[in-house]
Write an enzyme that holds these catalytic residues in place. Structure first.
Site, mmCIF file in Angstrom:
data_model
loop_
_atom_site.group_PDB
_atom_site.id
_atom_site.type_symbol
_atom_site.label_atom_id
_atom_site.label_comp_id
_atom_site.label_asym_id
_atom_site.label_seq_id
_atom_site.Cartn_x
_atom_site.Cartn_y
_atom_site.Cartn_z
ATOM 1 N N GLY A 1 -13.846 -28.843 26.384
ATOM 2 C CA GLY A 1 -14.338 -29.934 25.549
ATOM 3 C C GLY A 1 -13.887 -31.259 26.132
ATOM 4 C CB SER B 1 -10.464 -36.654 27.334
ATOM 5 O OG SER B 1 -9.204 -37.212 27.090
ATOM 6 C CB SER C 1 -12.601 -32.403 22.149
ATOM 7 O OG SER C 1 -11.847 -31.530 22.980
ATOM 8 N N GLY C 2 -9.541 -32.246 20.893
ATOM 9 C CA GLY C 2 -8.628 -31.425 20.100
ATOM 10 C C GLY C 2 -8.309 -30.090 20.735
ATOM 11 C CE LYS C 3 -9.785 -30.129 26.681
ATOM 12 N NZ LYS C 3 -10.025 -31.516 26.211
ATOM 13 C CB SER C 4 -3.826 -29.808 23.803
ATOM 14 O OG SER C 4 -4.176 -29.864 25.170
ATOM 15 C CB SER D 1 -13.079 -26.499 32.409
ATOM 16 O OG SER D 1 -13.165 -26.180 31.043
#
EC number: 2.7.1.25
Length: 201
Positions: A34, A36, A38-41, A108
């Site tokens: 997703g 930067s 977006s809340g991935k981590s 990615s």
């Protein structure tokens, strides 16, 4: 004779099957992708915490953390982004081989790289998790001030601004963060793992 011809895969005595039985769950790779901000981590961390509470063996590979060591020196050019993902794919594969539920939180951006990562995993072990957050929401969050710098031309090749992001076509899990909370997003992912019998609880 090339150097590669002198390399032979060493088969381990403790098989993947034995490791799976020992750990009590299937090994898989949760590939979070997703924009930067977006809340991935955040979501990957919350999911790992929940899995840990459930007694699962896990490891989280975060984009920034990996760039501080293994991928130190790689830039954000298209070529280095490809190498960044290639390396992390191979590392993730080793962790999955060890029997863990592995999470990778990387932008990615290129579909071809994500497809390559999927191709080196066994069938069913690659789970693409698309953290779908509108860019205006990501930009309003801007937790690291990166969008502001990108808009000012201080960061070249910034995904979503000056570099492309290939939206996943058919991710295994599609998380729409603008429509649900972190807790709901975590539950969506955990429920998927239960339905696919990755975890049996």
């Amino acid at each position: 004779m090339s150097q590669d011809e002198n390399i032979v895969w060493h088969t381990q005595t403790v098989s993947r099957e034995k490791k799976q039985v020992h750990k009590g769950h299937k090994p898989v790779l949760l590939w979070y992708t997703g924009l930067s901000g977006s809340g991935k981590s955040t979501i990957a961390n919350a999911v790992e915490s929940k899995l840990f509470e459930l007694g699962c063996h896990t490891y989280l590979l975060d984009g920034d953390n990996v760039r501080m060591g293994l991928n130190k020196g790689l830039t954000f050019s298209d070529e280095d982004r490809i190498e960044n993902i290639r390396r992390i794919s191979e590392v993730a594969k080793l962790f999955v081989d060890a029997g863990l539920i592995v999470s990778t939180a990387f932008i990615s951006p290129f579909a071809t790289d994500r497809a390559q990562a999927r191709s080196i995993m066994a069938k069913g072990e690659f789970i693409e998790v698309f953290i779908d957050t509108p860019i205006e929401v990501c930009e309003s969050r801007d937790p690291k001030g990166l969008y502001k710098k990108a808009r000012a031309g201080e960061i070249p090749n910034f995904t979503g601004i000056s570099s492309a992001f290939d939206v996943p076509i058919s991710p295994e899990i599609h998380v729409k963060t603008a429509q649900q909370s972190i807790e709901q997003s975590v539950e969506q992912i955990i429920q998927y793992l239960k339905e696919k019998e990755v975890i049996k609880l």
